[in-house]
Design an enzyme around this catalytic site. Structure first.
Site, PDB file in Angstrom:
ATOM      1  N   GLU A  68      36.077  50.133  56.097  1.00 26.50           N
ATOM      2  CA  GLU A  68      34.650  49.915  56.347  1.00 26.50           C
ATOM      3  C   GLU A  68      34.026  51.028  57.179  1.00 26.50           C
ATOM      4  O   GLU A  68      32.938  51.493  56.867  1.00 26.50           O
ATOM      5  CB  GLU A  68      34.428  48.572  57.056  1.00 26.50           C
ATOM      6  CG  GLU A  68      32.980  48.437  57.516  1.00 26.50           C
ATOM      7  CD  GLU A  68      32.528  47.040  57.859  1.00 26.50           C
ATOM      8  OE1 GLU A  68      33.361  46.184  58.169  1.00 26.50           O
ATOM      9  OE2 GLU A  68      31.304  46.816  57.814  1.00 26.50           O
ATOM     10  N   ASP A  98      39.341  46.226  56.182  1.00 26.60           N
ATOM     11  CA  ASP A  98      38.298  45.984  57.179  1.00 26.60           C
ATOM     12  C   ASP A  98      39.003  45.818  58.521  1.00 26.60           C
ATOM     13  O   ASP A  98      39.761  44.860  58.717  1.00 26.60           O
ATOM     14  CB  ASP A  98      37.492  44.722  56.832  1.00 26.60           C
ATOM     15  CG  ASP A  98      36.256  44.608  57.710  1.00 26.60           C
ATOM     16  OD1 ASP A  98      36.137  45.391  58.677  1.00 26.60           O
ATOM     17  OD2 ASP A  98      35.408  43.740  57.430  1.00 26.60           O
ATOM     18  N   ILE A 135      37.891  45.013  61.524  1.00 27.77           N
ATOM     19  CA  ILE A 135      37.521  43.697  62.079  1.00 27.77           C
ATOM     20  C   ILE A 135      36.553  43.057  61.103  1.00 27.77           C
ATOM     21  O   ILE A 135      35.451  43.555  60.882  1.00 27.77           O
ATOM     22  CB  ILE A 135      36.837  43.784  63.464  1.00 27.77           C
ATOM     23  CG1 ILE A 135      37.725  44.511  64.482  1.00 27.77           C
ATOM     24  CG2 ILE A 135      36.497  42.376  63.966  1.00 27.77           C
ATOM     25  CD1 ILE A 135      37.126  44.590  65.890  1.00 27.77           C
ATOM     26  N   ASP A 136      36.984  41.975  60.503  1.00 20.36           N
ATOM     27  CA  ASP A 136      36.074  41.200  59.658  1.00 20.36           C
ATOM     28  C   ASP A 136      35.600  40.029  60.517  1.00 20.36           C
ATOM     29  O   ASP A 136      36.422  39.257  61.026  1.00 20.36           O
ATOM     30  CB  ASP A 136      36.785  40.697  58.397  1.00 20.36           C
ATOM     31  CG  ASP A 136      35.793  39.977  57.504  1.00 20.36           C
ATOM     32  OD1 ASP A 136      34.802  40.594  57.095  1.00 20.36           O
ATOM     33  OD2 ASP A 136      36.010  38.785  57.242  1.00 20.36           O
ATOM     34  N   THR A 188      32.786  40.792  62.878  1.00 24.90           N
ATOM     35  CA  THR A 188      32.510  41.527  64.127  1.00 24.90           C
ATOM     36  C   THR A 188      31.577  40.740  65.050  1.00 24.90           C
ATOM     37  O   THR A 188      31.747  40.756  66.271  1.00 24.90           O
ATOM     38  CB  THR A 188      31.921  42.920  63.801  1.00 24.90           C
ATOM     39  OG1 THR A 188      32.883  43.629  63.041  1.00 24.90           O
ATOM     40  CG2 THR A 188      31.620  43.717  65.050  1.00 24.90           C
ATOM     41  N   ASP A 205      35.754  43.507  52.660  1.00 27.00           N
ATOM     42  CA  ASP A 205      35.645  42.115  53.115  1.00 27.00           C
ATOM     43  C   ASP A 205      36.382  41.170  52.171  1.00 27.00           C
ATOM     44  O   ASP A 205      36.737  40.050  52.553  1.00 27.00           O
ATOM     45  CB  ASP A 205      34.167  41.673  53.151  1.00 27.00           C
ATOM     46  CG  ASP A 205      33.310  42.502  54.101  1.00 27.00           C
ATOM     47  OD1 ASP A 205      33.697  42.634  55.268  1.00 27.00           O
ATOM     48  OD2 ASP A 205      32.265  43.030  53.665  1.00 27.00           O
TER      49      ASP A 205
END
Ligand code: 2AM
Ligand code: CA
Length: 320
Positions: free
Chosen positions: A75, A93, A95-96, A98, A240
């Site tokens: 990402e 990703d 951090i999915d 955030t 994602d």
């Protein structure tokens, strides 16, 4: 690439997800101690932190060192115009969820997907604050490991039940970060029809509940587990969805794309094959959990019926 060992890819990804999870929880502890405010990307509802960037760097460097000839789509480094190559491709990703991360709501995770021959064949999702690890390898099932239940449990967690109609469904949908009126109108209309009592709301489906948990990957993992029935999303990206798609498919779930793609796929049954690049990269997704067979209807026929019913109810739009 013919010698690619997918079990080794999975073991490596699980180890990496745990290291990334530690970086995410250490990063949050530091931010909370220092009282750091989040930066924003396209608007005040689209957040980015230094932990997203540092975690992607950690993951990308580890992957590049181990698999130098594989592609990487992440990402924080993506341009938005990436395509899925034929060879190994990591879709990550860091951090999915955030927004959840910034607020200390524990539904955030690292999501590591992997495509080979353009198909999502492996997925690992690790939520460090929950200590939930989901993973799957194509043809080998999907599993959940938690602190409370450290022996891998096959997904779905319970024998799939029938789903007679949308009335019995819990649906995951998000408001997203694009809050322009055109988008909101489409979403409001979809929420209204899904929630509405048909006695009073034209076309109302009166679903049992709508949930917005703020992490696409953890919703897909919940579809795999069987605890959410339907997940509808427009606007998210391949990072994602990639890992979650690989996991939910191994648990008997199915993911389709836009209304136009889906109407063709329903006619040919191609939705039960692997998720093609046009769906993975298409930013429009509808996923349904595994459904139990009944004497009247197979689980797959029920999935098709519910996809049709769902797409009749919602309003599609094009994401920015
Ligand atoms: P993120 O936390 O990595 O940004 C919440 O709506 C979920 O959708 C999260 O998984 C979030 O991912 C993702 N998301 C990312 N971009 C989005 C977009 N443009 N519109 C809607 N959701 C998006
Ligand atoms: Ca992210």
């Amino acid at each position: 690439m013919s010698e690619l060992n997918l079990q080794e890819v999975l073991d490596f990804a699980i180890d990496l997800a745990k290291k990334a999870g530690k970086a995410i929880s250490d990063g949050q502890a530091k931010r909370f101690t220092e009282g750091t405010a989040a930066e924003t990307k396209k608007n005040s509802a689209d957040l980015l932190t230094e932990v997203d960037q540092a975690t992607e760097k950690l993951v990308k460097e580890a992957i590049t060192a181990k698999y130098p000839d594989h592609a990487f789509i992440g990402e924080e480094s993506a341009q938005g115009s990436e395509s899925v190559p034929e060879g190994g491709c990591w879709i990550v990703d860091p951090i999915d969820g955030t927004t959840n991360f910034v607020h200390g709501f524990p539904y955030c995770c690292i999501s590591i997907g992997f495509t080979y021959k353009k198909e999502p064949v492996m997925g690992v999702i690790y939520a460090p604050f929950l200590d939930h690890l989901y993973y799957a390898l194509q043809g080998h099932g999907a599993y959940l490991v938690t602190a409370q239940a450290p022996e891998p449990r096959r997904l779905p967690l319970a024998k799939p039940t029938p789903l007679p109609s949308m009335r019995q469904a819990v649906v995951a949908m998000e408001w997203g970060s694009d809050r322009r009126s055109e988008i909101l109108e489409a979403k409001l209309q979809s929420f209204r029809r899904l929630c509405g009592d048909p006695e009073d709301v034209e076309g109302g489906k009166m679903v049992q509940g709508i949930r917005s948990i703020g992490s696409a990957a953890l919703v897909s993992a919940s579809i795999a587990a069987g605890s959410i029935d339907v997940y509808y999303e427009i606007g998210t990206w391949s990072w994602d969805q990639c890992a979650g798609t690989a996991i939910l498919r191994e648990a008997g779930g199915v993911t389709v794309g836009s209304k136009a793609w889906t109407s063709k796929a329903l006619a040919s049954d191609s939705m039960f094959g692997t998720v093609p690049p046009e769906v993975l990269m298409g930013r429009k997704y509808l996923s349904i959990r595994a459904i139990g067979d009944t004497p009247q209807e197979s689980g797959r026929a029920a999935q098709k019926r519910l996809i049709k019913e769902f797409y009749d109810a919602v309003v599609e739009f094009d994401p920015k």
